[in-house]
Scaffold this active site. Structure first.
Site, short mmCIF file in Angstrom:
data_model
loop_
_atom_site.label_atom_id
_atom_site.label_comp_id
_atom_site.label_asym_id
_atom_site.label_seq_id
_atom_site.Cartn_x
_atom_site.Cartn_y
_atom_site.Cartn_z
N GLY A 46 0.82 -1.20 0.00
CA GLY A 46 0.00 0.00 0.00
C GLY A 46 0.85 1.25 0.00
O GLY A 46 2.02 1.22 0.40
N GLN A 51 2.98 9.97 1.14
CA GLN A 51 4.27 9.27 1.18
C GLN A 51 5.14 9.62 -0.02
O GLN A 51 6.35 9.41 0.03
CB GLN A 51 4.07 7.76 1.26
CG GLN A 51 3.50 7.30 2.58
CD GLN A 51 3.33 5.81 2.59
OE1 GLN A 51 2.31 5.29 2.15
NE2 GLN A 51 4.34 5.12 3.08
N CYS A 90 6.20 -0.19 7.17
CA CYS A 90 5.83 0.97 6.38
C CYS A 90 6.98 1.33 5.45
O CYS A 90 8.14 1.32 5.86
CB CYS A 90 5.50 2.14 7.29
SG CYS A 90 4.92 3.62 6.43
N LEU A 91 6.63 1.67 4.22
CA LEU A 91 7.65 2.09 3.25
C LEU A 91 8.30 3.41 3.65
O LEU A 91 9.35 3.77 3.13
CB LEU A 91 7.04 2.19 1.85
CG LEU A 91 6.57 0.86 1.26
CD1 LEU A 91 5.81 1.10 -0.04
CD2 LEU A 91 7.73 -0.08 1.05
N HIS A 132 -4.18 1.54 7.84
CA HIS A 132 -2.81 2.07 7.78
C HIS A 132 -2.71 3.21 6.76
O HIS A 132 -2.18 4.28 7.07
CB HIS A 132 -1.86 0.92 7.41
CG HIS A 132 -0.43 1.32 7.32
ND1 HIS A 132 0.50 0.97 8.27
CD2 HIS A 132 0.26 2.03 6.38
CE1 HIS A 132 1.69 1.45 7.93
NE2 HIS A 132 1.56 2.09 6.78
N GLU A 133 -3.24 2.98 5.55
CA GLU A 133 -3.11 4.00 4.50
C GLU A 133 -3.98 5.22 4.79
O GLU A 133 -3.55 6.36 4.55
CB GLU A 133 -3.44 3.41 3.13
CG GLU A 133 -2.53 2.27 2.70
CD GLU A 133 -1.03 2.57 2.77
OE1 GLU A 133 -0.62 3.74 2.63
OE2 GLU A 133 -0.26 1.62 2.97
N HIS A 136 -2.31 7.53 7.10
CA HIS A 136 -1.35 8.42 6.42
C HIS A 136 -2.02 9.71 5.98
O HIS A 136 -1.41 10.79 6.07
CB HIS A 136 -0.73 7.74 5.21
CG HIS A 136 0.47 6.90 5.51
ND1 HIS A 136 1.64 7.42 6.03
CD2 HIS A 136 0.70 5.57 5.33
CE1 HIS A 136 2.52 6.45 6.17
NE2 HIS A 136 1.97 5.31 5.76
#
Length: 159
Positions: A46, A51, A90-91, A132-133, A136
């Protein structure tokens, strides 16, 4: 369009509440393509627009299980139930994982790329990914929700 740099923990843009998208136009479609290009250049499941430095409410989720990727504009969790603690990464915080409590089932509404209202009922990993997304988009990183954090250490393979 382009593979974008993924912002890392500490960048102030990651803690900013994103603006809703008012009109789906070429700029929004370009953001979506950049999200796809960037996600598929790596290994995550995701990615949210902040991000990649774009403070707009757009997310992309692809569990990489052969299904179609999910793109949601202005997503909202309208229903949540259950509770489970599990690992997340997480990226934007490479090399770490944390144990985070999330709902086991969510209903998420938003717009698709065509501007059509769409809803998803998601369970388990997909529910976790939505939470999670969407976090963000509200400037929340999973580390602030984590009950514990761990550094991911690659084990040496013995020859």
């Amino acid at each position: 369009m382009a593979v974008r740099e993924i912002l890392q923990y500490g960048d102030k843009r990651l803690s900013t509440i994103c603006e809703p998208i008012k009109e789906i136009n070429k700029d929004v479609l370009d953001i979506i393509q950049d999200l796809k290009d960037t996600l598929y250049d790596g290994t995550g499941i995701g990615l949210a627009a902040p991000q990649i430095g774009i403070l707009k409410r757009v997310i992309l989720i692809d569990l990489r299980s052969g299904g179609e990727p999910i793109i949601l504009i202005n997503p909202e969790i309208v229903e949540a139930s259950g509770s489970e603690c599990d690992y997340e990464g997480c990226l934007s915080y490479i090399g770490y994982e944390g144990e985070v409590v999330r709902p086991t089932k969510v209903v998420v509404e938003g717009l698709n790329e065509k501007g059509e209202r769409i809803a998803y009922t998601a369970k388990e990993l997909l529910a976790r990914a939505f939470c999670h997304e969407i976090d963000h988009l509200d400037g929340i990183l999973y580390m602030s929700r984590a009950e514990s954090m761990y550094e991911v250490v690659e084990e040496d393979e013995e020859e």
